[in-house]
Design a protein around this motif. Structure first.
Motif, short mmCIF file in Angstrom:
data_model
loop_
_atom_site.label_atom_id
_atom_site.label_comp_id
_atom_site.label_asym_id
_atom_site.label_seq_id
_atom_site.Cartn_x
_atom_site.Cartn_y
_atom_site.Cartn_z
N ILE A 387 0.85 -1.20 0.00
CA ILE A 387 0.00 0.00 0.00
C ILE A 387 0.88 1.25 0.00
CG2 ILE A 387 -1.84 -1.20 1.24
CD1 ILE A 387 -1.01 0.29 3.77
N GLY A 388 0.26 2.36 -0.36
CA GLY A 388 0.91 3.66 -0.19
C GLY A 388 2.06 3.93 -1.15
N GLY A 408 -2.80 -0.95 -2.90
CA GLY A 408 -3.13 0.47 -2.90
C GLY A 408 -3.55 1.00 -1.56
N THR A 409 -4.73 0.53 -1.08
CA THR A 409 -5.27 1.03 0.18
C THR A 409 -5.30 -0.09 1.23
OG1 THR A 409 -7.57 0.47 -0.31
CG2 THR A 409 -6.76 2.62 -1.08
N LEU A 410 -5.40 0.32 2.47
CA LEU A 410 -5.44 -0.65 3.56
C LEU A 410 -6.70 -1.49 3.51
CD1 LEU A 410 -3.99 -1.71 6.02
CD2 LEU A 410 -4.97 0.15 7.37
N ASP A 411 -7.82 -0.89 3.20
CA ASP A 411 -9.07 -1.65 3.05
C ASP A 411 -8.91 -2.78 2.05
OD1 ASP A 411 -10.92 -0.74 4.83
OD2 ASP A 411 -11.87 0.69 3.48
N PHE A 454 -6.97 -0.45 10.37
CA PHE A 454 -6.78 -1.89 10.14
C PHE A 454 -7.75 -2.68 11.02
CE2 PHE A 454 -4.73 -5.86 11.57
CZ PHE A 454 -4.57 -6.51 10.35
N ARG A 455 -7.82 -2.33 12.29
CA ARG A 455 -8.71 -3.03 13.20
C ARG A 455 -10.16 -2.94 12.72
NH1 ARG A 455 -8.43 0.08 17.19
NH2 ARG A 455 -6.46 -0.68 18.06
N GLN A 456 -10.57 -1.75 12.34
CA GLN A 456 -11.95 -1.56 11.89
C GLN A 456 -12.22 -2.37 10.62
OE1 GLN A 456 -12.94 2.51 11.08
NE2 GLN A 456 -15.14 2.10 10.91
N ALA A 470 -12.44 2.87 7.31
CA ALA A 470 -11.10 2.31 7.49
C ALA A 470 -10.34 2.33 6.19
CB ALA A 470 -11.20 0.87 8.00
N GLY A 471 -9.11 2.79 6.29
CA GLY A 471 -8.22 2.74 5.14
C GLY A 471 -8.31 3.94 4.24
#
Length: 475
Positions: A387-388, A408-411, A454-456, A470-471
């Protein structure tokens, strides 16, 4: 809130009105001091004025009668050069102190013998602090935990007969506490850090060593000896013989002290070596770095008189700290671990070395050196989700060694990693691990927000929480 009667009737200046600065100003005012405050941030000045504090320009205003400058630990004291307000204080021979110095003064004034445990070090100090606090509470003590973690120290409750103060202290705070004397001082380790604030590794280590400087007979120093700089400090302390010294190691047996071999904790008094028990079953204390934290906490518990079995029981119930190898959830053989605090390769190495069958989420704003140093751990990674900003550079490093996905994204990374881990019929124990090896500032405000996201995302994916944002990038 703690009282500092030594400054009753005195005029004290406070520079820096973050949370600890404002709490210190309140404690000083409640102690009967005249408090003058300043912060370069106009909003903070306005908030202090709304609380009735006298806002005074400490750059150019009159310092008549000021007996001490209470400085925020984030303000440079010595390197790269003293802040302008520090220069002015020194020119006027006004002592420059911090909130930890006020805390020590409060304990001195209370004339109490309640234990004061101070924890410092480059790595592990937050987990060690939280673990000792949990252990003390588990063993029936009034554990007051704060400092560089949690509550500012002056916001803690006044001492009672059953109280134990467990305080995390940074090198910046030690520098501002010339009379610091914990009954139990703890140094976890020393690796290069904050060189810009201390001039060199030697300068940084010298500040850390000050945590033991005023200790004497009846006091205890606990030192992790697995880094060269901290091992040297331990040797010097042993040579002086001013206090009881307990060396702590992971990976090697020592003739006296506390150590861990292959996950088993040992207590060697020098005349008798006791096998305390295995740390391997403790999920929130996984990995050699956490075994060091546990070994130090064990040594502190023994110094407080806690039975060995109660100490181990407390470790088993320790929930861990958010964003530091935090176990978010486990389902169908897949464990989700939030190590968002791993903001560089050295930190990510700890969690990558702890688990096998890893579905690794990494990336963000890369630090110097990237992730090339992590190659010895690539065999543990079944797939990487990048990601990022660092995604393409990391993919190049992993090319031909680890299968990668540019998520790309955390989600997206969480969704893809969960899908792959859950669909892998091979290993029974799999880990979806967020250990970014990067700063967070391309997509998140800080590592905490990244870990929360991340948790969510995990809980939403598992149907255990409402899906949110999230993300999503915030910066």
């Amino acid at each position: 809130m703690l009282n500092v009667p030594q400054y009753q009737g005195s005029r004290i200046a406070v520079f820096g009105l973050g949370r600890s600065g404002l709490v210190s100003a309140r404690a000083l005012r409640e102690s009967g001091a005249e408090v003058l405050v300043w912060d370069d941030n106009e909003t903070r000045r306005a908030e202090a004025a709304a609380e009735g504090f006298a806002v005074k320009d400490l750059y150019s205003g009159d310092w008549h009668g000021i007996e001490a400058l209470l400085l925020s630990p984030g303000v440079p004291l010595t390197h790269p050069e003293p802040h302008d307000v520090v220069k002015r204080a020194k020119k006027l021979n006004v002592p420059v102190i911090g909130d930890i110095e006020l805390f020590q003064m409060a304990l001195d004034a209370a004339d109490t013998d309640v234990p004061f445990i101070a924890i410092t070090g480059t790595n592990g100090k937050s987990t060690t602090t939280a673990l000792i606090g949990h252990m003390a509470a588990f063993c029936g003590r009034d554990a007051q935990v704060g400092g560089n973690i949690g509550k500012p120290v002056l916001e803690l409750a006044a001492p009672r007969p059953n109280t134990v103060y467990v305080i995390e202290i940074s090198s910046y705070q030690i520098d501002l506490a010339p009379h610091l004397r914990p009954g139990i001082g703890i140094l976890t380790n020393i690796t290069p850090d904050h060189i810009d604030r201390h001039g060199s590794l030697d300068g940084y280590a010298a500040v850390k060593e000050k945590i033991f400087a005023r200790q004497g007979a009846g006091d205890t120093a606990m030192v992790g000896i697995d880094t060269p700089a901290s091992a040297q400090i331990c040797s010097r302390l042993l040579g002086k013989g001013l206090q009881r010294v307990v060396p702590v190691s992971v990976g090697k047996a020592i003739g006296r002290g506390v150590y861990v071999l292959d996950g088993v904790l040992y207590d060697n008094t020098g005349t008798q070596c006791v096998t305390v028990g295995s740390l391997k079953p403790m999920k929130t204390l996984a990995g050699a770095h956490n075994w060091q934290n546990a070994a130090i906490a064990y040594a502190a518990g023994r110094s407080l008189g806690f039975p060995r079995d109660r100490i181990l029981d407390s470790f088993e119930s320790f929930a861990g700290l958010a964003h530091r190898m935090e176990i978010v959830a486990e389902e169908a053989g897949v464990r989700f671990v939030n190590d968002s605090k791993a903001t560089n390769a050295d930190a990510a190495e700890k969690s990558l070395g702890t688990y096998d069958n890893i579905y690794w989420i990494a990336g963000g704003v890369a630090k110097e050196g990237g992730i090339a140093s992590l190659e010895p751990y690539f065999a543990r990674i079944r797939k990487a989700y990048l990601i990022g900003q660092a995604a393409e550079a990391f993919a190049e490093t992993l090319k031909g060694k680890v299968e990668t996905v540019l998520a790309g994204t955390l989600d997206s990374a969480v969704a893809k990693a969960h899908e792959d881990a859950a669909g892998d019929a091979g290993p029974m124990d799999k880990v979806v691990l967020l250990a970014p090896a990067c700063a967070s500032f391309d997509q998140f405000a800080n590592f905490e927000e990244r870990g929360d996201s991340f948790r969510q995302a995990v809980l939403a994916r598992l149907g255990k929480a409402e899906a949110g944002t999230a993300g999503e990038a915030t910066l």
